[in-house]
Enzyme design. Structure first.
Site, PDB file in Angstrom:
ATOM      1  N   CYS A   1       0.841  -1.197   0.000  1.00 54.01           N
ATOM      2  CA  CYS A   1       0.000   0.000   0.000  1.00 54.01           C
ATOM      3  C   CYS A   1       0.882   1.255   0.000  1.00 54.01           C
ATOM      4  CB  CYS A   1      -0.893  -0.014   1.227  1.00 54.01           C
ATOM      5  SG  CYS A   1      -1.872   1.475   1.415  1.00 54.01           S
TER       6      CYS A   1
ATOM      7  N   CYS B   1       0.076   3.187   3.657  1.00 57.31           N
ATOM      8  CA  CYS B   1       0.473   2.719   4.985  1.00 57.31           C
ATOM      9  C   CYS B   1       1.488   1.579   4.927  1.00 57.31           C
ATOM     10  CB  CYS B   1      -0.747   2.305   5.797  1.00 57.31           C
ATOM     11  SG  CYS B   1      -1.609   0.865   5.148  1.00 57.31           S
TER      12      CYS B   1
ATOM     13  N   CYS C   1      -6.065  -2.634   0.219  1.00 54.92           N
ATOM     14  CA  CYS C   1      -5.321  -2.634   1.467  1.00 54.92           C
ATOM     15  C   CYS C   1      -6.287  -2.940   2.602  1.00 54.92           C
ATOM     16  CB  CYS C   1      -4.673  -1.266   1.683  1.00 54.92           C
ATOM     17  SG  CYS C   1      -3.893  -1.137   3.300  1.00 54.92           S
TER      18      CYS C   1
ATOM     19  N   CYS D   1      -6.039   0.149   5.548  1.00 57.74           N
ATOM     20  CA  CYS D   1      -6.605   1.496   5.462  1.00 57.74           C
ATOM     21  C   CYS D   1      -7.706   1.587   4.418  1.00 57.74           C
ATOM     22  CB  CYS D   1      -5.508   2.522   5.165  1.00 57.74           C
ATOM     23  SG  CYS D   1      -4.877   2.440   3.486  1.00 57.74           S
TER      24      CYS D   1
ATOM     25  N   CYS E   1      -7.519 -37.571  -3.967  1.00 57.68           N
ATOM     26  CA  CYS E   1      -6.488 -36.739  -4.575  1.00 57.68           C
ATOM     27  C   CYS E   1      -6.525 -36.922  -6.084  1.00 57.68           C
ATOM     28  CB  CYS E   1      -5.114 -37.145  -4.036  1.00 57.68           C
ATOM     29  SG  CYS E   1      -3.749 -36.366  -4.907  1.00 57.68           S
TER      30      CYS E   1
ATOM     31  N   CYS F   1      -2.757 -38.619  -7.173  1.00 56.61           N
ATOM     32  CA  CYS F   1      -2.271 -39.971  -6.868  1.00 56.61           C
ATOM     33  C   CYS F   1      -3.375 -40.924  -6.441  1.00 56.61           C
ATOM     34  CB  CYS F   1      -1.173 -39.910  -5.795  1.00 56.61           C
ATOM     35  SG  CYS F   1      -1.792 -39.577  -4.135  1.00 56.61           S
TER      36      CYS F   1
ATOM     37  N   ASP G   1     -18.282 -11.327   2.832  1.00 59.56           N
ATOM     38  CA  ASP G   1     -19.494 -11.497   2.021  1.00 59.56           C
ATOM     39  C   ASP G   1     -19.223 -12.210   0.704  1.00 59.56           C
ATOM     40  OD1 ASP G   1     -19.612  -7.899   1.354  1.00 59.56           O
ATOM     41  OD2 ASP G   1     -18.194  -9.450   0.733  1.00 59.56           O
ATOM     42  N   GLU G   2     -17.962 -12.504   0.450  1.00 57.26           N
ATOM     43  CA  GLU G   2     -17.643 -13.372  -0.678  1.00 57.26           C
ATOM     44  C   GLU G   2     -17.414 -14.764  -0.132  1.00 57.26           C
ATOM     45  OE1 GLU G   2     -14.262 -11.536  -2.753  1.00 57.26           O
ATOM     46  OE2 GLU G   2     -14.833  -9.772  -1.597  1.00 57.26           O
TER      47      GLU G   2
ATOM     48  N   CYS H   1      -3.179 -33.253  -0.294  1.00 55.41           N
ATOM     49  CA  CYS H   1      -3.079 -34.701  -0.172  1.00 55.41           C
ATOM     50  C   CYS H   1      -2.077 -35.078   0.938  1.00 55.41           C
ATOM     51  CB  CYS H   1      -2.610 -35.266  -1.508  1.00 55.41           C
ATOM     52  SG  CYS H   1      -2.325 -37.036  -1.477  1.00 55.41           S
TER      53      CYS H   1
ATOM     54  N   CYS I   1       0.970 -37.312  -1.246  1.00 50.98           N
ATOM     55  CA  CYS I   1       1.900 -36.708  -2.219  1.00 50.98           C
ATOM     56  C   CYS I   1       2.024 -35.197  -2.059  1.00 50.98           C
ATOM     57  CB  CYS I   1       1.485 -37.067  -3.647  1.00 50.98           C
ATOM     58  SG  CYS I   1       0.017 -36.190  -4.230  1.00 50.98           S
TER      59      CYS I   1
HETATM   60 ZN    ZN Z   1      -3.028   0.990   3.443  1.00 47.03          ZN
HETATM   61 ZN    ZN Z   2      -1.930 -37.377  -3.688  1.00 50.47          ZN
END
Ligand code: ZN
Ligand code: ZN
Length: 104
Positions: free
Chosen positions: A4, A7, A24, A27, A65, A68, A84-85, A93, A96
């Protein structure tokens, strides 16, 4: 990694209204992301995210996996700070160490 200008905190990449911004968390400063090098940067940020993660402390779940065929993986969720997302679910795994993710 981008810092940023106000800051000096590390800024995170976020998608807002189908556009990417560096935001950021400290801030609230944000600036539009230059999509010309999008692929490189997203990959780099994910790798940082994954490398910083100590998966041995995480719970394991039964999931296959894709690499593998092992049926157990550590799992954790990365939440954006705004909340909110949806979060991103990561799996690693236990055999591996291949890491992949699922969007919720
Ligand atoms: Zn900042
Ligand atoms: Zn694996």
């Amino acid at each position: 990694m981008k810092y940023c200008p106000k800051c000096k905190e590390i800024m995170s990449l976020k998608q807002i209204d189908n556009q990417l911004f560096y935001v950021c968390d400290s801030c609230g400063y944000k600036e539009p992301y230059d999509t010309s090098n999008l692929y490189v940067d997203v990959v780099r940020e994910e790798r940082v995210l994954v490398l910083q993660k100590d998966t041995t402390a995480e719970p394991t779940v039964k999931v296959e996996c894709p690499k593998c065929g092992n049926d157990e993986a550590y799992t954790w969720i990365v939440q954006t700070r705004s909340g909110d997302e949806g979060g991103t679910v990561f799996y690693r795994c236990t055999r591996c160490k291949y890491t992949w993710r699922v969007y919720t």
